[in-house]
Write an enzyme that holds these catalytic residues in place. Sequence first.
Site, PDB file in Angstrom:
ATOM      1  N   ASN A  92       9.913  -1.543  10.615  1.00 49.51           N
ATOM      2  CA  ASN A  92      10.682  -1.147   9.424  1.00 49.51           C
ATOM      3  C   ASN A  92      12.121  -1.661   9.421  1.00 49.51           C
ATOM      4  O   ASN A  92      12.678  -1.930   8.354  1.00 49.51           O
ATOM      5  CB  ASN A  92      10.697   0.384   9.310  1.00 49.51           C
ATOM      6  N   HIS A 191      -0.301  -7.937  -0.420  1.00 45.51           N
ATOM      7  CA  HIS A 191       0.604  -9.070  -0.168  1.00 45.51           C
ATOM      8  C   HIS A 191       0.523 -10.111  -1.291  1.00 45.51           C
ATOM      9  O   HIS A 191       1.080 -11.189  -1.164  1.00 45.51           O
ATOM     10  CB  HIS A 191       0.318  -9.685   1.205  1.00 45.51           C
TER      11      HIS A 191
HETATM   12  C1  HEM Z   1      -3.083  -4.981   7.225  1.00 42.00           C
HETATM   13  C2  HEM Z   1      -2.012  -4.839   7.950  1.00 42.00           C
HETATM   14  C3  HEM Z   1      -0.652  -5.218   7.460  1.00 42.00           C
HETATM   15  C4  HEM Z   1       0.258  -5.930   8.165  1.00 42.00           C
HETATM   16  C5  HEM Z   1       0.107  -6.488   9.576  1.00 42.00           C
HETATM   17  C6  HEM Z   1       1.413  -6.074   7.310  1.00 42.00           C
HETATM   18  C7  HEM Z   1       2.566  -6.713   7.675  1.00 42.00           C
HETATM   19  C8  HEM Z   1       3.592  -7.031   6.823  1.00 42.00           C
HETATM   20  C9  HEM Z   1       4.731  -7.810   7.187  1.00 42.00           C
HETATM   21  C10 HEM Z   1       5.012  -8.385   8.584  1.00 42.00           C
HETATM   22  C11 HEM Z   1       5.488  -7.972   6.076  1.00 42.00           C
HETATM   23  C12 HEM Z   1       6.795  -8.745   5.980  1.00 42.00           C
HETATM   24  C13 HEM Z   1       7.894  -7.933   6.585  1.00 42.00           C
HETATM   25  C14 HEM Z   1       9.115  -8.740   6.909  1.00 42.00           C
HETATM   26  O1  HEM Z   1       8.979  -9.889   7.326  1.00 42.00           O
HETATM   27  O2  HEM Z   1      10.222  -8.194   6.769  1.00 42.00           O
HETATM   28  C15 HEM Z   1       4.831  -7.268   5.008  1.00 42.00           C
HETATM   29  C16 HEM Z   1       5.294  -7.188   3.715  1.00 42.00           C
HETATM   30  C17 HEM Z   1       4.699  -6.441   2.735  1.00 42.00           C
HETATM   31  N1  HEM Z   1       3.619  -5.580   2.913  1.00 42.00           N
HETATM   32 FE1  HEM Z   1       2.385  -5.543   4.488  1.00 42.00          FE
HETATM   33  N2  HEM Z   1       1.179  -5.461   6.119  1.00 42.00           N
HETATM   34  C18 HEM Z   1      -0.073  -4.912   6.163  1.00 42.00           C
HETATM   35  C19 HEM Z   1      -0.661  -4.142   5.173  1.00 42.00           C
HETATM   36  C20 HEM Z   1      -0.044  -3.773   4.012  1.00 42.00           C
HETATM   37  C21 HEM Z   1      -0.525  -2.767   3.100  1.00 42.00           C
HETATM   38  C22 HEM Z   1      -1.785  -1.931   3.318  1.00 42.00           C
HETATM   39  C23 HEM Z   1       0.366  -2.715   2.072  1.00 42.00           C
HETATM   40  C24 HEM Z   1       0.369  -1.846   0.841  1.00 42.00           C
HETATM   41  C25 HEM Z   1      -0.672  -1.276   0.349  1.00 42.00           C
HETATM   42  C26 HEM Z   1       1.383  -3.710   2.327  1.00 42.00           C
HETATM   43  C27 HEM Z   1       2.397  -4.042   1.470  1.00 42.00           C
HETATM   44  C28 HEM Z   1       3.354  -5.012   1.720  1.00 42.00           C
HETATM   45  C29 HEM Z   1       4.252  -5.524   0.707  1.00 42.00           C
HETATM   46  C30 HEM Z   1       4.221  -5.191  -0.772  1.00 42.00           C
HETATM   47  C31 HEM Z   1       5.118  -6.402   1.356  1.00 42.00           C
HETATM   48  C32 HEM Z   1       6.309  -7.158   0.730  1.00 42.00           C
HETATM   49  C33 HEM Z   1       7.494  -6.210   0.704  1.00 42.00           C
HETATM   50  C34 HEM Z   1       8.774  -6.766   0.122  1.00 42.00           C
HETATM   51  O3  HEM Z   1       8.800  -7.823  -0.516  1.00 42.00           O
HETATM   52  O4  HEM Z   1       9.804  -6.090   0.317  1.00 42.00           O
HETATM   53  N3  HEM Z   1       1.114  -4.303   3.525  1.00 42.00           N
HETATM   54  N4  HEM Z   1       3.680  -6.686   5.488  1.00 42.00           N
END
Ligand code: HEM
Length: 331
Positions: A92, A191
């Site tokens: 986070n 994503h």
């Molecule tokens: C399956 C496992 C998941 C992993 C390993 C994962 C990992 C990540 C990572 C590493 C990022 C980028 C963070 C950064 O570089 O600062 C990200 C962004 C994001 N994740 Fe996931 N995520 C997962 C599942 C989910 C789920 C279930 C949701 C929502 C239902 C979600 C919604 C998002 C969104 C919307 C972003 C973009 C946020 C932004 O632009 O501020 N992710 N996620």
Amino acid sequence: MMHITLVIFFLLNLGAIQAEIVELRPGFYSETCPEAEDIVRGVIKRNMEREPRSAASVMRLQFHDCFVNGCDASLLLDDTPEMLGEKLCLSNINSLRSYEVVDEAKEAVEMACPGVVSCADIIIMAARDAVVLSGGPNWEVKLGRIDSLTASQEDADNIMPSPRADATTLIDLFSKFNLSVKDLVALSGSHSIGQGRCFSIVFRLYNQSGTGRPDPTIEPKFREKLDKLCPLGGDGNVTGDLDATPQVFDNQYFKDLVNGRGFLNSDETLFTNPETRGYVVQYRRNESAFFEAFVEGMIKMGDLQSGRPGEIRRNCRVVNSWEPAKLFASY
Ligand code: HEM
Ligand SMILES: *[C@@H]1O[C@H](CO)[C@@H](O)[C@H](O)[C@H]1NC(C)=O
Ligand SMILES: *[C@@H]1O[C@H](CO)[C@@H](O)[C@H](O)[C@H]1NC(C)=O
Ligand SMILES: *[C@@H]1O[C@H](CO)[C@@H](O)[C@H](O)[C@H]1NC(C)=O
Ligand SMILES: *[C@@H]1O[C@H](CO)[C@@H](O)[C@H](O)[C@H]1NC(C)=O
């Protein structure tokens, strides 16, 4: 001293709901705060007009809240001298954002109906609204959650997956929450909107699994682009789009995965792993099938509960009872 401790203990428990598992249902606030959902949607919409990415950032909060001790807004608690919360956990810190959008929604709802609507429910409504307002599916959310009285950085670190995670690890993790392989792939389709940091992908660009080489599954032209965005030793806070249409909730994400253009390692392995590939291919071809599975996954994820006591927080960042406790301590 013991007397004081007892008084503080009493104050800390004032207003807390001694809950086991709460029954969630659509229309929970139809008598007590009928305008709540409209108010939240309005706030999400206004924020998206100011900053389109806030939709993705707010939607992500549901995942990070619900996986750590259930959907209880524990994520939103600021650290205190006595409590390290979730905001600074590995997944986070310098990454989750748009907490102030939730604050704004909460303030607006409190104006209309003070002390009624939980922060946990506001996250759930806001995540749904972010999807709808980005062109994704609409659905009815179940409500009636209570807000936690505490939060734990350690619990968050133990649960939230790393961007390095592969499909096998993720299948395992999701199964702990009774979420299926299908749920995993559909929910990863979140994503379809938003951005990630170079910090989250440099290992796969330059040293995948300690090989000293890039991840071979990245399509070469795409890798060139990512190398430019995220040079070795560059600024880890620079961000790139998670799919080719980062403001539109659609099935482009799955098309990208099939073409070797997934941003995160955890994304691309959903296509390279045979256990998850079938769903990736299906959702690439059929957007309605993706939308349907996504909604089902969001509802299941929204059902996660800790069974611990809670309260309706007045301010999403602090537990209500801190205020009287502090007041008392100043005497
Ligand atoms: C399956 C496992 C998941 C992993 C390993 C994962 C990992 C990540 C990572 C590493 C990022 C980028 C963070 C950064 O570089 O600062 C990200 C962004 C994001 N994740 Fe996931 N995520 C997962 C599942 C989910 C789920 C279930 C949701 C929502 C239902 C979600 C919604 C998002 C969104 C919307 C972003 C973009 C946020 C932004 O632009 O501020 N992710 N996620
Ligand atoms: C998963 O389902 C099992 C069996 O129905 C249940 O005992 C368990 O509490 C569930 N786990 C979660 C995290 O919901
Ligand atoms: C790549 O990662 C491995 C294992 O984590 C490490 O030992 C090695 O020094 C790294 N290589 C480079 C070039 O960073
Ligand atoms: C990103 O920015 C934050 C705050 O400005 C800083 O503390 C952190 O070290 C930076 N992270 C990376 C990976 O460069
Ligand atoms: C796409 O998925 C929907 C929803 O599951 C289904 O009803 C429909 O038949 C599928 N369309 C095609 C062309 O397979």
